[in-house]
Design a protein around this motif. Sequence first.
Motif, short mmCIF file in Angstrom:
data_model
loop_
_atom_site.label_atom_id
_atom_site.label_comp_id
_atom_site.label_asym_id
_atom_site.label_seq_id
_atom_site.Cartn_x
_atom_site.Cartn_y
_atom_site.Cartn_z
N GLU A 224 0.84 -1.19 0.00
CA GLU A 224 0.00 0.00 0.00
C GLU A 224 0.89 1.25 0.00
OE1 GLU A 224 -3.31 0.32 -0.07
OE2 GLU A 224 -3.61 -1.85 -0.23
N GLU A 225 0.52 2.24 -0.81
CA GLU A 225 1.28 3.48 -0.91
C GLU A 225 2.77 3.19 -1.06
OE1 GLU A 225 0.09 6.74 1.66
OE2 GLU A 225 -1.56 5.51 2.43
N PRO A 226 3.16 2.50 -2.13
CA PRO A 226 4.54 2.00 -2.22
C PRO A 226 5.60 3.09 -2.20
CG PRO A 226 3.37 1.72 -4.31
CD PRO A 226 2.34 2.09 -3.29
N LEU A 227 5.36 4.22 -2.88
CA LEU A 227 6.39 5.25 -2.90
C LEU A 227 6.56 5.89 -1.54
CD1 LEU A 227 8.49 6.80 -4.46
CD2 LEU A 227 6.70 8.39 -5.20
N ALA A 228 5.45 6.17 -0.85
CA ALA A 228 5.55 6.74 0.49
C ALA A 228 6.24 5.78 1.45
CB ALA A 228 4.16 7.09 1.01
N ALA A 229 5.91 4.49 1.33
CA ALA A 229 6.54 3.49 2.21
C ALA A 229 8.05 3.46 1.96
CB ALA A 229 5.93 2.12 1.96
N TYR A 230 8.45 3.48 0.69
CA TYR A 230 9.87 3.40 0.39
C TYR A 230 10.61 4.67 0.80
CZ TYR A 230 14.20 2.36 -2.07
OH TYR A 230 15.51 2.13 -2.36
N ALA A 231 9.99 5.83 0.62
CA ALA A 231 10.62 7.08 1.07
C ALA A 231 10.88 7.04 2.56
CB ALA A 231 9.75 8.28 0.70
N ASP A 232 9.91 6.56 3.33
CA ASP A 232 10.11 6.44 4.77
C ASP A 232 11.23 5.46 5.10
OD1 ASP A 232 8.10 8.26 5.29
OD2 ASP A 232 6.56 6.73 5.65
N ILE A 263 18.96 8.20 -3.74
CA ILE A 263 17.75 7.56 -4.26
C ILE A 263 16.51 8.41 -3.93
CG2 ILE A 263 16.29 5.51 -4.11
CD1 ILE A 263 18.84 3.87 -3.61
N LEU A 264 16.49 9.03 -2.76
CA LEU A 264 15.41 9.95 -2.44
C LEU A 264 15.35 11.09 -3.46
CD1 LEU A 264 15.85 10.10 1.42
CD2 LEU A 264 13.73 9.46 0.26
N ASP A 265 16.50 11.64 -3.78
CA ASP A 265 16.55 12.73 -4.75
C ASP A 265 16.10 12.24 -6.13
OD1 ASP A 265 17.19 15.55 -4.96
OD2 ASP A 265 18.83 14.96 -6.29
N HIS A 266 16.48 11.03 -6.47
CA HIS A 266 16.04 10.43 -7.73
C HIS A 266 14.52 10.38 -7.80
CE1 HIS A 266 15.35 7.22 -10.72
NE2 HIS A 266 14.59 6.67 -9.80
N HIS A 267 13.87 10.01 -6.72
CA HIS A 267 12.41 9.91 -6.75
C HIS A 267 11.74 11.28 -6.78
CE1 HIS A 267 11.63 5.67 -6.82
NE2 HIS A 267 12.57 5.46 -5.92
N ARG A 268 12.35 12.26 -6.20
CA ARG A 268 11.83 13.62 -6.38
C ARG A 268 11.87 14.02 -7.85
NH1 ARG A 268 14.43 17.87 -2.29
NH2 ARG A 268 16.27 16.54 -2.44
N ASP A 269 13.02 13.73 -8.49
CA ASP A 269 13.17 14.07 -9.90
C ASP A 269 12.17 13.30 -10.76
OD1 ASP A 269 14.73 15.30 -12.18
OD2 ASP A 269 15.06 13.16 -12.62
N ARG A 270 11.98 12.01 -10.46
CA ARG A 270 11.02 11.22 -11.24
C ARG A 270 9.61 11.74 -11.05
NH1 ARG A 270 12.26 5.15 -11.79
NH2 ARG A 270 13.53 6.10 -13.45
N THR A 271 9.27 12.19 -9.86
CA THR A 271 7.95 12.78 -9.63
C THR A 271 7.74 13.98 -10.53
OG1 THR A 271 7.90 11.99 -7.34
CG2 THR A 271 6.47 13.84 -7.89
N ARG A 272 8.75 14.83 -10.65
CA ARG A 272 8.65 15.98 -11.54
C ARG A 272 8.45 15.54 -12.99
NH1 ARG A 272 13.10 17.46 -8.13
NH2 ARG A 272 12.45 19.04 -6.61
N ARG A 273 9.12 14.47 -13.39
CA ARG A 273 8.99 13.97 -14.75
C ARG A 273 7.58 13.44 -15.01
NH1 ARG A 273 13.32 9.70 -16.12
NH2 ARG A 273 12.40 9.98 -18.21
N ASP A 338 8.73 19.04 -3.23
CA ASP A 338 9.38 18.80 -1.94
C ASP A 338 8.37 18.50 -0.85
OD1 ASP A 338 11.77 19.22 -3.18
OD2 ASP A 338 12.20 21.15 -2.22
N ASP A 339 7.19 19.13 -0.93
CA ASP A 339 6.17 18.91 0.09
C ASP A 339 5.55 17.52 0.00
OD1 ASP A 339 6.61 21.44 1.04
OD2 ASP A 339 4.83 22.34 0.09
N LEU A 340 5.81 16.80 -1.07
CA LEU A 340 5.23 15.48 -1.25
C LEU A 340 6.07 14.39 -0.62
CD1 LEU A 340 4.21 15.79 -5.02
CD2 LEU A 340 2.81 16.26 -2.99
N PHE A 341 7.23 14.76 -0.07
CA PHE A 341 8.13 13.79 0.56
C PHE A 341 8.36 14.20 2.00
CE2 PHE A 341 8.76 13.17 -3.90
CZ PHE A 341 9.02 11.81 -4.03
#
Length: 353
Positions: A224-232, A263-273, A338-341
């Motif tokens: 459930e909520e895989p990206l949020a889980a992985y960011a945490d 990897i956290l920064d990578h996911h921020r960049d992918r979110t923008r993409r 940034d507010d999404l992480f």
Amino acid sequence: MKRIQLGNTVFEGENDVYLIEADRTTLVDTAVAVPAVRADLRAGLAEHGVEFADVDAVVLTHWHPDHAGLAGEIQDAGGAAVYVHEADAPLVDGRERPFARDPAAQRETFERWGMPADARERLTAFFGTEGTDIYGRDAAVTPITDGETIDLGGVLLETVHLPGHTAGLCAFAFDPRTVPGHDPVRGGSDEEGDDANPPAEAFTGDALLPRYTPNVGGADVRVEEPLAAYADSLVRIVERDWDAAYPGHRERIDEPSRRAAEILDHHRDRTRRVIGVLESGPATAWEVSAALFGDLEDIHILHGPGEAFAHLDHLERAGVLERDGTAYRLVDPDPSVDDLFPSAALDAADRLQ
């Protein structure tokens, strides 16, 4: 501690199996249940005078077959205890079918992602040739939870739950000074400062990889909520600040916190993409995946749209997108990514980049 590297052309490159020869002879992960890899693992263990029947404990970072595939066979050979997090245990002991063997789950998931028929057929064909015969025998497991300690006899492994790539993925932290035949990355001594700040290392499975970013969304559709889980989970790795990480694939990671921040920064960049893709109009997870990754083959037919879905789901929950059937529409064209992480994730990434 000895690392045994085994071939793997299907997933994220060479698999790492770790042999700990404490009072209890232990393997961390086991690799995939195919004849060539089985033979290579037997040969690698034989170099250290160990056979499958000599193994007392198998500690699994997660349920994926390239990590757990030989656990049941090793257990059958000598009665080894098999430890795995309770969330992944049903996929190791056979109580649940893996996604590759569950047509109903596949249909539901592929429809939700908007995957076209030809891609479904190619992925199903891949499962039929590579994806169903690699899981090996079921094992009787000892379920473990976050914070639980596994005593190997002189070596203690602390369970650190890091969900995202799978629901039950765990790292196992240890004091490297207690591991026979292992040189800590940061040497310890009897000085007071070292006792106050002892070295700490960890086996991280696929939570942290040196060259790739672990897949989220497709690697375990149960999360459930895989990206949020992985960011945490990445934030947790940063905060633990281990001296070294021993991943499930390829080489040791000497700065785990820095790698987690990358990897956290990578996911921020992918979110923008992903947001950029939707600026051209509504799109399904499959269409976003095509824009991000292009044409896909083999297991990546699953991982690509799964990764896209993880980001789309994250954005939908934040109110940036709305979903109409299988398509996502942008409703906030200029969100603060940034507010999404988690703020801790941003602080870690900015501090360590």
